[in-house]
Design a protein around this motif. Structure first.
Motif, PDB file in Angstrom:
ATOM      1  N   THR A 121      69.427  17.087  26.680  1.00  0.00           N
ATOM      2  CA  THR A 121      68.687  18.294  27.086  1.00  0.00           C
ATOM      3  C   THR A 121      69.641  19.400  27.479  1.00  0.00           C
ATOM      4  N   GLN A 122      70.673  19.004  28.233  1.00  0.00           N
ATOM      5  CA  GLN A 122      71.626  20.024  28.677  1.00  0.00           C
ATOM      6  C   GLN A 122      72.324  20.668  27.484  1.00  0.00           C
ATOM      7  N   ILE A 123      72.702  19.819  26.520  1.00  0.00           N
ATOM      8  CA  ILE A 123      73.389  20.357  25.347  1.00  0.00           C
ATOM      9  C   ILE A 123      72.450  21.238  24.531  1.00  0.00           C
ATOM     10  N   TYR A 124      71.211  20.754  24.349  1.00  0.00           N
ATOM     11  CA  TYR A 124      70.254  21.552  23.583  1.00  0.00           C
ATOM     12  C   TYR A 124      70.046  22.907  24.233  1.00  0.00           C
ATOM     13  N   ALA A 125      69.924  22.885  25.545  1.00  0.00           N
ATOM     14  CA  ALA A 125      69.645  24.141  26.254  1.00  0.00           C
ATOM     15  C   ALA A 125      70.796  25.120  26.060  1.00  0.00           C
ATOM     16  N   ILE A 126      71.992  24.600  26.176  1.00  0.00           N
ATOM     17  CA  ILE A 126      73.126  25.519  26.071  1.00  0.00           C
ATOM     18  C   ILE A 126      73.262  26.028  24.640  1.00  0.00           C
ATOM     19  N   LEU A 127      72.941  25.166  23.662  1.00  0.00           N
ATOM     20  CA  LEU A 127      73.024  25.614  22.270  1.00  0.00           C
ATOM     21  C   LEU A 127      72.007  26.722  22.005  1.00  0.00           C
ATOM     22  N   ARG A 128      70.832  26.508  22.507  1.00  0.00           N
ATOM     23  CA  ARG A 128      69.802  27.511  22.272  1.00  0.00           C
ATOM     24  C   ARG A 128      70.188  28.842  22.923  1.00  0.00           C
ATOM     25  N   GLN A 129      70.736  28.731  24.111  1.00  0.00           N
ATOM     26  CA  GLN A 129      71.136  29.946  24.819  1.00  0.00           C
ATOM     27  C   GLN A 129      72.247  30.674  24.046  1.00  0.00           C
ATOM     28  N   LEU A 130      73.196  29.892  23.514  1.00  0.00           N
ATOM     29  CA  LEU A 130      74.285  30.499  22.752  1.00  0.00           C
ATOM     30  C   LEU A 130      73.741  31.192  21.506  1.00  0.00           C
ATOM     31  N   ALA A 131      72.814  30.518  20.855  1.00  0.00           N
ATOM     32  CA  ALA A 131      72.245  31.104  19.644  1.00  0.00           C
ATOM     33  C   ALA A 131      71.580  32.432  19.980  1.00  0.00           C
ATOM     34  N   ASP A 132      70.842  32.436  21.088  1.00  0.00           N
ATOM     35  CA  ASP A 132      70.173  33.669  21.498  1.00  0.00           C
ATOM     36  C   ASP A 132      71.174  34.781  21.753  1.00  0.00           C
ATOM     37  N   GLN A 133      72.346  34.380  22.246  1.00  0.00           N
ATOM     38  CA  GLN A 133      73.352  35.396  22.532  1.00  0.00           C
ATOM     39  C   GLN A 133      74.102  35.829  21.275  1.00  0.00           C
ATOM     40  N   GLY A 134      73.772  35.196  20.137  1.00  0.00           N
ATOM     41  CA  GLY A 134      74.373  35.660  18.896  1.00  0.00           C
ATOM     42  C   GLY A 134      75.404  34.745  18.290  1.00  0.00           C
ATOM     43  N   THR A 135      75.568  33.548  18.845  1.00  0.00           N
ATOM     44  CA  THR A 135      76.506  32.604  18.247  1.00  0.00           C
ATOM     45  C   THR A 135      75.832  31.909  17.073  1.00  0.00           C
ATOM     46  N   ALA A 136      76.520  31.865  15.942  1.00  0.00           N
ATOM     47  CA  ALA A 136      75.981  31.125  14.807  1.00  0.00           C
ATOM     48  C   ALA A 136      76.242  29.650  15.035  1.00  0.00           C
ATOM     49  N   ILE A 137      75.224  28.825  14.941  1.00  0.00           N
ATOM     50  CA  ILE A 137      75.400  27.402  15.210  1.00  0.00           C
ATOM     51  C   ILE A 137      74.995  26.585  13.992  1.00  0.00           C
ATOM     52  N   LEU A 138      75.949  25.769  13.536  1.00  0.00           N
ATOM     53  CA  LEU A 138      75.670  24.820  12.464  1.00  0.00           C
ATOM     54  C   LEU A 138      75.731  23.441  13.078  1.00  0.00           C
ATOM     55  N   LEU A 139      74.630  22.729  13.011  1.00  0.00           N
ATOM     56  CA  LEU A 139      74.549  21.448  13.693  1.00  0.00           C
ATOM     57  C   LEU A 139      74.350  20.329  12.675  1.00  0.00           C
ATOM     58  N   LEU A 140      75.370  19.525  12.491  1.00  0.00           N
ATOM     59  CA  LEU A 140      75.218  18.350  11.641  1.00  0.00           C
ATOM     60  C   LEU A 140      74.650  17.247  12.510  1.00  0.00           C
ATOM     61  N   SER A 141      73.589  16.613  12.043  1.00  0.00           N
ATOM     62  CA  SER A 141      73.001  15.580  12.889  1.00  0.00           C
ATOM     63  C   SER A 141      72.488  14.410  12.066  1.00  0.00           C
ATOM     64  N   THR A 142      72.560  13.220  12.666  1.00  0.00           N
ATOM     65  CA  THR A 142      71.973  12.048  12.032  1.00  0.00           C
ATOM     66  C   THR A 142      70.609  11.744  12.653  1.00  0.00           C
ATOM     67  N   ASP A 143      70.249  12.568  13.643  1.00  0.00           N
ATOM     68  CA  ASP A 143      69.007  12.324  14.361  1.00  0.00           C
ATOM     69  C   ASP A 143      67.986  13.353  13.877  1.00  0.00           C
ATOM     70  N   TYR A 144      66.990  12.911  13.089  1.00  0.00           N
ATOM     71  CA  TYR A 144      66.119  13.930  12.501  1.00  0.00           C
ATOM     72  C   TYR A 144      65.227  14.617  13.519  1.00  0.00           C
ATOM     73  N   GLU A 145      65.025  13.998  14.670  1.00  0.00           N
ATOM     74  CA  GLU A 145      64.331  14.697  15.769  1.00  0.00           C
ATOM     75  C   GLU A 145      65.025  16.032  16.040  1.00  0.00           C
ATOM     76  N   GLU A 146      66.325  15.968  16.080  1.00  0.00           N
ATOM     77  CA  GLU A 146      67.094  17.180  16.375  1.00  0.00           C
ATOM     78  C   GLU A 146      66.909  18.215  15.271  1.00  0.00           C
ATOM     79  N   LEU A 147      66.993  17.714  14.038  1.00  0.00           N
ATOM     80  CA  LEU A 147      66.883  18.644  12.918  1.00  0.00           C
ATOM     81  C   LEU A 147      65.521  19.312  12.909  1.00  0.00           C
ATOM     82  N   ILE A 148      64.528  18.598  13.415  1.00  0.00           N
ATOM     83  CA  ILE A 148      63.170  19.140  13.402  1.00  0.00           C
ATOM     84  C   ILE A 148      62.892  19.998  14.631  1.00  0.00           C
TER      85      ILE A 148
END
Ligand SMILES: Nc1ncnc2c1ncn2[C@@H]1O[C@H](COP(=O)(O)OP(=O)(O)OP(=O)(O)O)[C@@H](O)[C@H]1O
Ligand SMILES: Nc1ncnc2c1ncn2[C@@H]1O[C@H](COP(=O)(O)OP(=O)(O)OP(=O)(O)O)[C@@H](O)[C@H]1O
Ligand SMILES: O[C@@H]1[C@@H](O)[C@H](O)OC[C@H]1O
Ligand SMILES: [Mg+2]
Ligand SMILES: [Mg+2]
Lengths: 320, 314, 505, 339
Positions: C434-461
């Motif tokens: 949750t902490q990581i997701y929150a910070i990623l979302r916040q970064l994206a909002d601030q304009g950081t481009a985020i490419l997330l490779l994941s094996t967990d399809y929950e995350e991808l969805i």
């Protein structure tokens, strides 16, 4: 076959380099390929070959043995006392010489395992001790080895150099079966990943002790065969063999990070190194330029192995 | 920033004190200022080599080309001075250092670019340098001579302290600063622990290797220049007796042979310890065989003591 | 189920201390034959430590272990094996330079130092066949296998030992759902045959599917043990983290289609491993990369970060085309790319160095930053709630989740314009996620481009705004909005069904 | 009588050896041990200078030099190779005095003549060319004792590389003189034939033992003198080796004593001996060459030392009794590429 060559790429390269060098050597030799010439060549190669085998056992468990030359010197000095006299005395002597080597290796192993000190450092110190003892035995070179025995071991057997027969026995009679034992596999496991080996239920301490004891044992064999070739004891032979044994295993495709390589590779590396030196005999290279050429060829042979990484397309691959 | 002075690195200094006290039982003169400053002077040669070796060992590598870099630098600098040409004499020392740096770069090329284990590549470089020295001596053999500067660096003193020692300490301080206070120093140790992760952190790890090996080459060259100044001449094989003691000094000084851990402070102690041990064994006129045995046993004892102490702490 | 026999394994008042860290503190724990016992807890709760005690890898500081009611001392893994206690470790116990066959031989029951016979090899092969590992060649070097393949081998190696107690410590973390199902089938069979199973996973649905009983750990202590079903998901999470977790995934913002493009990749190709990949990330977007392991998505990320030689294609960041040839170039302020590699222990961190030193390493080479400035890291460390005993301790003393926080923080210090993440949440507990997701979302909002490779399809969805699925080096599907369903992702992953529509040039 | 006894002087009590004469020109080889050593390099140069002289060149079909390192097995192999290749004679500096018995037998069978020199063999089966190592040591010790009028309290002895027979014999030679001196304290240090090492150990000995009445030293003596200068040790009689740098210092500082050397030009004498044997002449089995020596008073720049040459240059450029000594130009002018 192709599969075999791919998975043993390093040994295959070493083998090809060796063949090329040997062909050049025999090609420049006025006498050409003959039992006599091959015997001379094989004797020298086998000495360093056995030293490289010793180094191999240390390196495969991610160690370095800087006492290989010292063990050779010590066992050579012991041999110069024990290898003359009655047949049974000589037989006992040969066993005692090899056992002395194994004992040196065991001592290294005990200090490394129980003192928890890096092998390279331990063997740097024990090498000094072994040479000291060798000098106590032979302050100056001397002693003798039974000439008939020496001849039997260093001439040829039905036209095949005895040294090559011994090499074959070491590979077929010892190494190939050994590789299929728990101990043999354990060495690789320990060298490749100590953590994984330990968690797989391997007694890593015992394996490491065994590895260094084997290193000592082969150091003793190298010292013994050296005694056959030189028929005398000399405490001063250590220096060259230790560093050359390391160069040999690397040339033979054994990785210094442990876990990869084989005794066959180590032998091939040693044979390569000695063939490079032999190339100087009839090369016609000016005498004072020979050491430089020897260095250049050595560096070239090593670089051939290294040039591989230039092909790596993924920059991270080179770090493994 | 963690302190460079650890208990490990203090060990050899205790060892030095013990050696001096033990030695003085047999030879009270060991306690004299003359003998002790002489040890400082002589330890500087080994010390400079060990300084370079420490840097390379911190990287997780080893430099076996020390002997013939040393010899080559000595031959080169004395040859330049020997020409009698004032300009060439003046650049003798810098030229030798440049030579050391060049060999360092060649070492690094094998290690950083071709990824050849330093233990064999530097050995091969060492043989090539030997070959060059032999060829050079045999072909055209210029009269060699040490310059007054070289002699002063090796044998002079300031306020009773040997200049060689002061040079060594000054270089240790500078490099010590570089190792502990600059990004380069941090990169060096990071690479010693984990080169891949360091590279992935955006560090040009090959550059670090190049600089480190070049510095080590320069240290070896400076050692060669000083030794030529000390002996007032250069000669073949003058570096050979230094190889193993150099490694021993670094390790006794608490630097891990695996890289990452350690520093120059301990190396100073290590070089002093090895020099003093060799000297005391020499003046005691102990038979060569026993000198070897005692040397090995004392090194082992020091190492065991270091790990036992750690075991006791853990 | 009434069982009057003593539990197969019993631990009494067990503590394990690492220096000042109390990894386990006075734990009583028991596991019975014939049950699957799940052990839950956040990163650093002490789960793995507990397992290592059972496996003889570690020895307790205090306390007593009992097997079949008898006191035992497990001083080495061999001791544990002798009692039939077999562990599949979070860090795999396979030897990378040996072949699969050799690894199996090493671990085979009764394998000593002498001549090795192939006993058990056929069992192992059977296991591999059953769990989808029939492709794995016995002669292949383990180092050449993918992580999932290694996990399959590790499973086979454990099962061929016919354990009385089998520990699966995040043993299935890299396996795809269908393979996990087959593994579970195998485990259930073993359980029914009387084997005790200890099961650790951060994926709750797996626990749901497999466990009979559950023990929850927190801070080195066992909080509670109960039969599955006695508590619901929310309650269990509360138990694990000691607080309420409202939402695992942050809210996705709407309507990004015309936000500015931050990262734009055109026709990226490399060898025959990555084929003509084009994609872009807009401000506020998190873009996912999916696919089975080894389909080129990992290589693609590496390529963006300058790790691949002779890669083709163009990369533009904030409209600026850049030629990224190495990580050093990538992190330079003009480009400001960051890459969180897949293997944090060997690629992300320098385990022997302190947390502080690790945090500083990426910033050190940036001329516009003062790497020693604590302010660079403190923000993200606070937000991620790094749990540590002092920044000067070695980073190896942290649990896996906290190590990953250090890797993230070290890169966030550089205020990257584009963040490349290779499966950053593998093996990470729910709270940290949750902490990581929150910070990623916040970064994206601030304009950081985020490419997330994941094996967990929950995350991808749930986390990603758009997900590109890789197959054989190429993007075979680009899914967004309502298309982001498990079915579509799995279909694309296997490159079946409606793949034609999703393929673009 | 043996051939040219003024040069090939018999060692006391030695036997004689001759072989059937062979027609020239001959194939000759010189198998050196370690190459990275100034003395050995000069020995190689001397051998080549000898082969280049017109009076010798005509007798030679092929002349090959190889260096094998400090490995007696490698040296055995090299010699065996030249035997196999049909060489007529092989000179060598033995890495080990006792390791060549089997090679000698093989050479004999093949009709190849072996002539070891400098570091020779413990054998009486082949002709060996050397200086008497004991005499070399004794000469130095005797000269300093004579200078001191036969009396001394304390003397410093700098030994060579331990484990070598030459080192052992030179020391024994020195001891044979010094042990006769009543009440003499002998302090021994190990200088390894190395200038730097000698300098260090002498410095230590001076610091701990105080002053000495004299110093006797093997190869690397410049180091001993440097150390004494640095310690402010008074000038005392010294018996030193023949390196150029030592003679410079001895002359400059007016150090009394003797500079006596094992001359690298011995390599040429060994070749000369080999050819003499091939031509059917008889030689003593052990040849003791006249020891090239200069009393301190007789040192003269340009004559017996060369300020324009490196200090590591060995002044032993020849044995006048055998043939005209090589000029430095002859040695150094040898281009390395005309083997
Ligand atoms: N070798 C060690 N040295 C020091 N501390 C350690 C060591 N091993 C584990 N710890 C610490 O012990 C605690 C428990 O770690 P453990 O690995 O058991 O956690 P875990 O529950 O398995 O976490 P995760 O879910 O991340 O795997 C952590 O705080 C960790 O930092
Ligand atoms: N056949 C191969 N040829 C060359 N390199 C390979 C091969 N197989 C794997 N690799 C290497 O492995 C690395 C990982 O690339 P790969 O495309 O397999 O990653 P991935 O699909 O993204 O895996 P993951 O999902 O685990 O991140 C590549 O950089 C590549 O160098
Ligand atoms: O005889 C010795 C020679 O063999 C060695 O190479 O250099 C020193 C000499 O004294
Ligand atoms: Mg865990
Ligand atoms: Mg005069």
């Amino acid at each position: 076959m192709l599969d075999y060559m791919r998975s043993n790429r390093r040994e295959v390269i070493a083998g090809l380099v060796l063949i090329a060098l040997l062909a050049t050597y025999l090609g420049t030799h006025p006498r050409g390929a003959s039992t006599y010439v091959m015997t001379i060549w094989a004797n020298q190669c086998l000495i360093l070959g056995l030293a490289a085998c010793a180094q191999f056992f240390a390196v495969v468990v991610r160690g370095i043995d800087l006492s290989v030359g010292a063990v050779m010197a010590l066992t050579n000095c012991i041999a110069s006392y024990l290898l003359d006299g009655s047949a049974s005395g000589i037989a006992f002597g040969m066993v005692a010489v090899v056992a002395a080597g194994a004992l040196c290796g065991l001592l290294n192993g005990v200090i490394i395992v129980f003192g928890r000190i890096q092998p390279i450092v331990v063997t740097l110190a024990t090498a000094s001790v072994f040479i000291g003892i060798a000098l106590l035995l032979r302050p100056t070179p001397g002693g003798a080895v039974n000439y008939d025995l020496a001849d039997a071991m260093t001439l040829d057997f039905l036209g095949i150099p005895t040294a090559l027969v011994i090499t074959a026995v070491a590979v077929v009679g010892f190494w190939l079966p050994f590789r299929r034992t728990g101990l043999g596999l354990g060495l690789y496991a320990l060298g490749s990943s100590e953590q994984a080996a330990f968690q797989s239920g391997i007694d890593t301490r015992f394996i490491r002790l065994a590895a260094f004891t084997l290193a000592g044992l082969f150091g003793g064999l190298a010292g013994l065969f050296y005694s056959f070739v030189t028929t005398t004891g000399d405490a001063g032979i250590a220096a060259g063999f230790t560093l050359n044994s390391i160069a040999a295993v690397v040339l033979g495709g054994v990785l210094l990070r442990g876990g990869v390589g084989s005794l066959v590779g180590a032998l091939a590396g040693a044979f390569i190194l000695k063939t490079i030196a032999s190339l100087m005999f009839f090369s016609g290279i000016p005498s004072l330029a020979q050491p430089l050429f020897e260095g250049l060829i050595l560096a070239g042979a090593i670089a051939i192995g290294g040039a591989d990484v230039l092909r790596a397309r993924n920059k991270l691959e080179v770090y493994s | 920033m963690r302190s460079a002075i650890t208990l490990d690195s203090l060990m050899p200094f205790f060892g030095v004190v013990v050696l001096i006290l033990a030695g003085s039982v047999f030879f009270p003169q060991v306690l004299s200022a003359g003998y002790l400053t002489q040890q400082l002077q002589i330890a500087a040669f080994l010390g400079l080599l060990a300084t370079g070796a420490t840097i390379v060992i911190l990287l997780g590598h080893i430099d076996l080309s020390v002997p013939w870099v040393l010899t080559g630098a000595a031959i080169l600098s004395t040859a330049l001075v020997g020409t009698g040409n004032p300009v060439l004499s003046a650049i003798a020392v810098p030229a030798a250092l440049a030579f050391g740096a060049l060999i360092g770069v060649i070492n690094a090329m094998g290690v950083a670019i071709l990824r050849i284990p330093s233990m064999v590549w530097t050995l091969a470089v060492n043989s090539m340098l030997l070959g060059l020295a032999v060829l050079n001596t045999g072909g055209f053999n210029p009269k060699g001579q040490s310059s007054p500067l070289m002699v002063a660096m090796a044998s002079g003193d300031i306020l009773g302290l040997p200049i060689s020692f002061l040079v060594w300490i000054a270089i240790s301080l500078i490099l010590g600063y570089v190792l502990t206070r600059t990004p380069f120093g941090r990169y060096l140790r990071s690479i010693g622990f984990n080169e891949k992760a360091t590279f992935l952190s955006g560090v040009s790890t090959p550059s670090v290797l190049f600089v480190a090996f070049a510095i080590a080459g320069m240290c070896s060259a400076l050692g060669g220049v000083m030794l030529a100044g000390y002996a007032n001449q250069a000669y073949q094989s003058m570096g050979d007796p230094f190889l193993l003691p150099t490694i021993a000094a670094v390790v006794i000084g608490g630097t891990s042979i695996l890289g990452g851990r350690g520093g120059l402070f301990g190396t100073i102690g290590g070089a002093l310890f090895i020099t003093l041990l060799t000297s005391i064994l020499s003046v005691m006129q102990i038979d060569d065989a026993w000198r070897n045995i005692i040397f090995g046993v004392i090194i082992l004892a020091m190492l065991l003591f270091q790990t036992l102490r750690k075991g006791a702490v853990a | 189920m009434t069982d009057i026999r003593p539990p197969l394994l019993e631990m009494k008042n067990i503590s394990k201390h690492f220096g000042a860290t109390k990894a386990l503190d006075g734990v009583d724990f028991a596991c019975r034959a014939g049950e699957v016992h799940a052990v839950l807890g956040e990163n650093g709760a002490g789960k793995s430590t507990l397992m290592k005690l059972i496996a003889g890898v570690l020895q307790p500081t205090h306390g007593q272990l009992r097997v079949d009611g008898q006191d035992v001392a497990l001083n080495t893994p061999q001791d544990a094996l002798r009692h039939g206690l077999v562990c599949m470790f979070q860090e795999l116990s396979l030897v990378p330079d040996l072949t699969v066959r050799e690894n199996l031989l090493l671990g085979a029951p009764g394998a000593g130092l002498g001549w090795l016979r192939g006993t058990g090899l056929s069992d192992a092969q059977d296991v591999l066949n059953r769990i989808g590992g029939d492709q794995i060649k016995m002669g292949a070097r383990v180092a050449d296998l993918t992580l999932p393949q290694r996990q399959q081998v590790e499973i086979a190696k454990a099962i061929m030992k016919k354990p009385r107690l089998l520990i699966l410590d995040e043993a299935t973390s890299a396996l795809s759902a269908s393979v996990v199902d087959r593994v579970f089938e195998l485990v259930r069979e073993a359980r029914d045959g009387g084997t005790a199973v200890l099961f650790i996973s951060h994926r709750f649905h797996e626990v749901e599917a497999l466990a009979d009983r559950v023990s929850v750990f927190r801070n080195g202590q066992r909080v509670e043990t109960f039969l599955k079903g006695a508590h619901d998901y929310g309650e269990i999470i509360d138990m694990m983290v000691g607080q309420k977790i409202e939402e695992l995934f942050p809210q996705k913002p709407a309507g990004l289609s015309n936000a500015e493009v931050v990262l734009d990749v055109r026709s990226f190709s490399w060898e025959d491993r990555v084929k003509d990949v084009s994609l872009s990330v807009r401000r506020g977007q998190i873009v996912g990369l999916g696919g089975l392991d080894g389909q080129g998505q990992g290589a693609f990320l590496m390529g963006l970060f300058g790790l691949l030689r002779k890669a083709d294609g163009t990369t533009a960041i904030a409209g600026q085309t850049s030629d990224i040839t190495s990580p050093k170039v990538a992190k330079h302020q003009d480009i400001a790319l960051a890459y969180v590699p897949e293997d944090r222990k060997t690629e992300g961190l320098i385990l022997d160095q302190s947390i502080q030193e690790n945090l500083e390493l990426a910033a050190l080479g940036r001329t516009d930053l003062d790497a020693g400035d604590a302010a660079l890291y403190s923000g993200s460390l606070d937000q991620l709630a790094l749990k540590h005993g002092g920044l000067d301790l070695p980073v190896s003393s942290l649990s896996g989740g906290n190590q990953q926080k250090v890797v993230l923080a070290k890169w966030l210090a550089l205020k990257p314009r584009c963040l490349l993440l290779a499966d950053p949440t593998r093996g990470i507990d729910v709270k940290t996620k949750t902490q990581i997701y929150a910070i990623l979302r916040q970064l994206a909002d601030q304009g950081t481009a985020i490419l997330l490779l994941s094996t967990d399809y929950e995350e991808l969805i749930q986390l990603c705004d758009e997900t590109h699925v890789f197959f054989d080096g190429a993007i075979v599907a680009s899914l967004k909005g309502a298309e982001l369903t498990p079915q579509n992702i799995i279909a694309a992953t296997l490159n079946v069904a409606t793949n034609e529509a999703a393929r673009h040039a | 009588d043996t051939y040219r006894p003024e040069c090939f002087a018999p060692a006391p009590g030695t036997s004689e050896i001759s072989y059937d004469a062979k027609d020239g020109p001959y194939k000759l080889a010189f198998v050196n041990g370690f190459a990275g050593n100034d003395w050995r390099i000069q020995a190689i140069q001397s051998a080549k200078a000898w082969a280049a002289r017109p009076e010798n060149a005509g007798k030679i079909d092929e002349f090959t030099v190889v260096s094998v390192g400090n490995d007696s097995a490698a040296q055995i192999a090299a010699i065996d190779n030249f035997i196999a290749a049909g060489y007529d004679a092989i000179t060598f500096i033995a890495v080990n005095p006792t390791a060549f018995e089997p090679v000698i037998r093989r050479a004999e069978r093949a009709g190849t003549i072996l002539v070891p020199f400098d570091n020779v063999l413990d054998t009486d089966k082949v002709v060996q060319v050397n200086e008497s190592q004991k005499a070399l040591g004794a000469l130095k010790a005797q000269t300093v004792m004579d200078t001191l009028g036969g009396e001394a309290d304390k003397i410093l002895m700098v030994n060579g590389l331990p484990g070598n027979a030459t080192d052992r014999d030179r020391r024994l030679g020195m001891m044979s003189v010094l042990e006769q001196v009543e009440g003499l304290e002998i302090v021994e240090v190990v200088g390894n034939w190395d200038t730097g090492t000698s300098q260090k150990v002498v410095a230590d000995a001076l610091a701990t033992h105080g002053e000495f009445d004299a110093v006797v030293s093997q190869h690397g003596s410049a180091g001993s003198i440097n150390a004494m200068q640095a310690a402010g040790h008074p000038i005392v009689p010294m018996g030193v080796d023949g390196e150029n740098g030592v003679r410079m210092l001895m002359d400059e500082l007016d150090i009394p004593g003797v500079s006596a050397s094992q001359a690298p030009a011995m390599s040429a004498v060994a070749l000369e001996a080999a050819v003499a044997l091939l031509e059917g002449n008889t030689l003593p089995q052990t040849i003791f060459l006249p020891i090239p020596q200069v009393q301190a008073e007789a040192l003269e720049a340009g004559v017996n030392y060369f300020p324009d040459l490196p200090k590591s240059f060995n002044t032993g450029t020849g044995y006048a009794e055998c043939f005209a000594p090589f000029t430095p130009e002859e040695l150094l002018g040898q281009s390395p590429d005309n083997t």
